[in-house]
Design a protein around this motif. Structure first.
Motif, PDB file in Angstrom:
ATOM      1  N   ARG A 194       0.787  -1.236   0.000  1.00  0.00           N
ATOM      2  CA  ARG A 194       0.000   0.000   0.000  1.00  0.00           C
ATOM      3  C   ARG A 194       0.824   1.295   0.000  1.00  0.00           C
ATOM      4  O   ARG A 194       0.402   2.281  -0.614  1.00  0.00           O
ATOM      5  N   PRO A 205      -4.621   2.795  -1.909  1.00  0.00           N
ATOM      6  CA  PRO A 205      -4.523   1.790  -0.833  1.00  0.00           C
ATOM      7  C   PRO A 205      -5.767   0.920  -0.665  1.00  0.00           C
ATOM      8  O   PRO A 205      -5.649  -0.285  -0.442  1.00  0.00           O
ATOM      9  N   VAL A 215      -4.188  -7.032  13.418  1.00  0.00           N
ATOM     10  CA  VAL A 215      -3.859  -5.769  14.073  1.00  0.00           C
ATOM     11  C   VAL A 215      -4.820  -5.532  15.222  1.00  0.00           C
ATOM     12  O   VAL A 215      -5.954  -6.011  15.218  1.00  0.00           O
ATOM     13  N   TYR A 217      -6.308  -2.583  18.041  1.00  0.00           N
ATOM     14  CA  TYR A 217      -6.442  -1.168  18.384  1.00  0.00           C
ATOM     15  C   TYR A 217      -6.141  -0.987  19.866  1.00  0.00           C
ATOM     16  O   TYR A 217      -6.739  -1.641  20.706  1.00  0.00           O
ATOM     17  N   PRO A 224      -4.153   6.699  20.171  1.00  0.00           N
ATOM     18  CA  PRO A 224      -4.533   5.389  19.643  1.00  0.00           C
ATOM     19  C   PRO A 224      -3.582   4.927  18.537  1.00  0.00           C
ATOM     20  O   PRO A 224      -3.103   5.754  17.741  1.00  0.00           O
ATOM     21  N   LEU A 226      -2.677   1.253  15.904  1.00  0.00           N
ATOM     22  CA  LEU A 226      -3.001  -0.112  15.490  1.00  0.00           C
ATOM     23  C   LEU A 226      -1.700  -0.897  15.566  1.00  0.00           C
ATOM     24  O   LEU A 226      -0.748  -0.618  14.819  1.00  0.00           O
TER      25      LEU A 226
ATOM     26  N   ILE B  63     -10.945  10.437   2.691  1.00  0.00           N
ATOM     27  CA  ILE B  63     -11.719   9.254   3.088  1.00  0.00           C
ATOM     28  C   ILE B  63     -12.726   9.665   4.164  1.00  0.00           C
ATOM     29  O   ILE B  63     -12.340  10.233   5.187  1.00  0.00           O
ATOM     30  N   ALA B 239     -13.786  -1.089  19.038  1.00  0.00           N
ATOM     31  CA  ALA B 239     -12.364  -1.113  18.662  1.00  0.00           C
ATOM     32  C   ALA B 239     -12.122  -1.937  17.403  1.00  0.00           C
ATOM     33  O   ALA B 239     -11.024  -1.914  16.843  1.00  0.00           O
ATOM     34  N   PRO B 242     -11.687   0.586  13.756  1.00  0.00           N
ATOM     35  CA  PRO B 242     -10.407   0.975  13.162  1.00  0.00           C
ATOM     36  C   PRO B 242      -9.688  -0.214  12.506  1.00  0.00           C
ATOM     37  O   PRO B 242      -8.993  -0.040  11.513  1.00  0.00           O
ATOM     38  N   VAL B 243      -9.899  -1.419  13.049  1.00  0.00           N
ATOM     39  CA  VAL B 243      -9.300  -2.612  12.444  1.00  0.00           C
ATOM     40  C   VAL B 243      -9.922  -2.871  11.074  1.00  0.00           C
ATOM     41  O   VAL B 243      -9.215  -3.082  10.076  1.00  0.00           O
ATOM     42  N   HIS B 246      -8.712  -0.302   8.672  1.00  0.00           N
ATOM     43  CA  HIS B 246      -7.337  -0.558   8.241  1.00  0.00           C
ATOM     44  C   HIS B 246      -7.288  -1.701   7.228  1.00  0.00           C
ATOM     45  O   HIS B 246      -6.600  -1.605   6.205  1.00  0.00           O
ATOM     46  N   GLY B 250      -7.088   0.907   4.460  1.00  0.00           N
ATOM     47  CA  GLY B 250      -5.631   1.050   4.517  1.00  0.00           C
ATOM     48  C   GLY B 250      -5.154   2.467   4.715  1.00  0.00           C
ATOM     49  O   GLY B 250      -3.972   2.762   4.514  1.00  0.00           O
ATOM     50  N   ARG B 251      -6.061   3.328   5.058  1.00  0.00           N
ATOM     51  CA  ARG B 251      -5.724   4.728   5.274  1.00  0.00           C
ATOM     52  C   ARG B 251      -6.647   5.254   6.352  1.00  0.00           C
ATOM     53  O   ARG B 251      -7.815   4.876   6.405  1.00  0.00           O
ATOM     54  N   ARG B 252      -6.132   6.143   7.198  1.00  0.00           N
ATOM     55  CA  ARG B 252      -6.971   6.698   8.239  1.00  0.00           C
ATOM     56  C   ARG B 252      -7.943   7.692   7.613  1.00  0.00           C
ATOM     57  O   ARG B 252      -7.530   8.553   6.842  1.00  0.00           O
ATOM     58  N   PHE B 264     -17.275   5.089  18.840  1.00  0.00           N
ATOM     59  CA  PHE B 264     -16.297   5.898  19.568  1.00  0.00           C
ATOM     60  C   PHE B 264     -14.889   5.745  18.990  1.00  0.00           C
ATOM     61  O   PHE B 264     -14.227   6.738  18.648  1.00  0.00           O
ATOM     62  N   GLU B 265     -14.430   4.526  18.875  1.00  0.00           N
ATOM     63  CA  GLU B 265     -13.056   4.314  18.405  1.00  0.00           C
ATOM     64  C   GLU B 265     -12.864   4.761  16.955  1.00  0.00           C
ATOM     65  O   GLU B 265     -11.794   5.226  16.586  1.00  0.00           O
ATOM     66  N   GLU B 268     -12.465   8.393  17.278  1.00  0.00           N
ATOM     67  CA  GLU B 268     -11.193   8.676  17.947  1.00  0.00           C
ATOM     68  C   GLU B 268     -10.019   8.478  16.987  1.00  0.00           C
ATOM     69  O   GLU B 268      -9.121   9.318  16.880  1.00  0.00           O
ATOM     70  N   TRP B 269     -10.029   7.341  16.282  1.00  0.00           N
ATOM     71  CA  TRP B 269      -8.959   7.010  15.332  1.00  0.00           C
ATOM     72  C   TRP B 269      -8.895   8.071  14.229  1.00  0.00           C
ATOM     73  O   TRP B 269      -7.825   8.562  13.870  1.00  0.00           O
ATOM     74  N   SER B 272      -7.776  11.688  15.612  1.00  0.00           N
ATOM     75  CA  SER B 272      -6.467  11.844  16.265  1.00  0.00           C
ATOM     76  C   SER B 272      -5.318  11.804  15.259  1.00  0.00           C
ATOM     77  O   SER B 272      -4.150  11.850  15.651  1.00  0.00           O
TER      78      SER B 272
END
Lengths: 331, 331
Positions: A194, A205, A215, A217, A224, A226, B63, B239, B242-243, B246, B250-252, B264-265, B268-269, B272
């Protein structure tokens, strides 16, 4: 004033439109010799994009999946990711003094590839686990990005990202211009591809599917992250490729491109759907410009897929015969 | 002749360009009242799309992720997928005579929701496992497609796909028009959403991320299928979001939209990361037009995310105050 403004828009647009038409008239696959392979590709693309035609496929469903190693870039003498893992062993050695006495790490550090080979696939997995886990996804991305920008192929001394196949780059671009969504579906690690796939292949990606580590979290110093665990979450190879495709894409591709038996199920899954389908194998036949290998190779073995290609209607690219250039620097 | 042709192109293009400008001038979020929520959205989108600006984000990185239940469509009195599972119990009952005596299936068949509720989350998972596995991915897709085209909400009697939030549909369209890639990231089953998400939300299957069953590639009567096993491969909630993001993207994300602590997560992810970020919670405050619930709700409980929203800079939409219309049929 509005009229003048409009006129400028017109002139600019007309020029752009004119250029577009001119570009379309030129060969979209200039590095492909005129052969049955090229004709098969162009015929397929033409029929699925012909509105009102019996084989028309709406843009949203034009999914094309590409294997990476040996299909989009060279995989000899070892997978690029293995070269990366070996370099990581060297970089991490000072933190692991025991590796000096411990195979397969000792073999990597001594440059003794026989010892590494003797450890077999299990040894290789041990190296991957030791070098690919324990960091965050962002740390790993930085490591890959740094490595790929400088690491060079052992014999050609080229950057690995230069050892991509020019005809396949043209094919990716051609398909996207025809409204296809192009995905990479590789046995290699998704996080290894990626960081550079968009720059090198034009594949974002989220359109890269690959093998992956588990992974988790969690919070580190309040932030936070991963964390990459030493566990495999998906082996995206062989019968794992249709699974990876289903998870990530959720639709059966209409075209799939591979080069080894690890791509068999991806091509089978793709070409056994209803409607027009396309399967293609890159056959490495060019010992002079690239490598020549198939049945006996320790990497990218091509046996069953090659045997069944004719009855399954899969196109087999003969690199030596079909490709004018192999790499972009040979154009 | 060429000139004439160009002129025509000009006229058509000028018209199209003119229309584009006109469209941009109109409000892209007409079902949103002028409020701090709307302003926050528009301000964020404006700054990340302003080329040359300090907060500019390239299109490829724009994204945006959306929770589904309670964020894009109604989730009361039960998750739509639970209603689906109950209907599957009824449809499959003749093949499972034991269910007539066995909770929680008996409760579903008798319409005794107290008995079903008494079985708790474990009972619900039992129902999901019994009704969601054992078929192929294509069979399951057909079942979902058939069900969603006719099943109706217990109180409004509307199709579930009519009970999507008009302001959020506008937001999805607005973001895509501004070069965002919009993803659904839901705790619900990915295979339950993909068959209709493109039609209803304009979100293609490959942009839907959700919880998923393990699937296995195998051959049935010579044809390959993906079999859905009674195993959970990913719980894409809390949680797990975010997994899932990902794995699939593959990108935040730079923007995330949710409505409960299960988001929430994800928020948060998303918020942040470095650079401009946007988090938004839909707060269900409208007992008259929809439902009013947060801390005490058995579905979509919103506690921690609501408490921390101010310090984290997340926008909280007050449905009653901020939304002119809730559903498309109220426009």
């Amino acid at each position: 004033m509005l009229k003048v403004g409009t006129l400028w828009v017109c002139l600019i647009t007309a020029c752009a439109t004119g250029c577009g038409v001119a570009a379309q008239a030129t060969d979209p696959l200039p590095s492909w010799n005129d052969s049955t392979s090229k004709t098969a590709i162009v015929d397929f693309v033409t029929k699925v994009t012909q509105e009102g035609g019996a084989d028309f496929v709406p843009g949203s469903e034009r999914i094309a999946t590409f294997d990476n190693d040996g299909t989009l870039w060279a995989e000899q003498p070892v997978y690029v990711q293995v070269a990366f893992a070996f370099d990581r062993v060297k970089a991490l050695a000072s933190q692991h003094p025991a590796w000096k006495q411990q195979q397969p790490f000792k073999g990597v550090l001594d440059g003794d590839m026989k010892a590494v080979a003797a450890a077999g696939e299990r040894g290789l997995l041990e190296i991957i686990a030791a070098t690919h886990a324990g960091n965050t996804t962002e740390e790993f991305e930085t490591i890959v990005r740094d490595w790929i920008s400088t690491a060079r192929h052992p014999t050609t001394k080229r950057l690995y990202t230069e050892m991509v196949y020019q005809p396949m780059l043209e094919l990716l671009t051609y398909l996207r211009a025809k409204g296809f969504k192009t995905f990479i579906v590789s046995g290699g690690g998704v996080e290894f591809m990626r960081p550079w796939a968009e720059r090198v292949y034009g594949v974002a990606p989220e359109r890269v599917v690959g093998s992956r580590a588990t992974v988790k979290y969690e919070r580190r110093e309040g932030r936070p992250v991963l964390l990459r665990l030493p566990e495999t979450d998906l082996v995206n190879d062989g019968a794992g490729k249709p699974v990876g495709i289903h998870q990530a894409i959720g639709r059966r591709p209409i075209a799939a491109f591979g080069n080894s038996d690890g791509d068999f199920e991806m091509l089978e899954w793709t070409t056994s759907g209803r409607g027009p389908r396309f399967g293609l194998l890159v056959h490495h036949t060019d010992a002079k410009r690239e490598w020549a290998y198939d049945r006996e190779s320790h990497i990218g073995a091509l046996i069953r897929a090659l045997d069944e290609a004719p009855t399954r209607g899969w196109t087999v690219v003969d690199m030596q015969r079909d490709w004018k250039a192999i790499y972009p620097f040979q154009k």
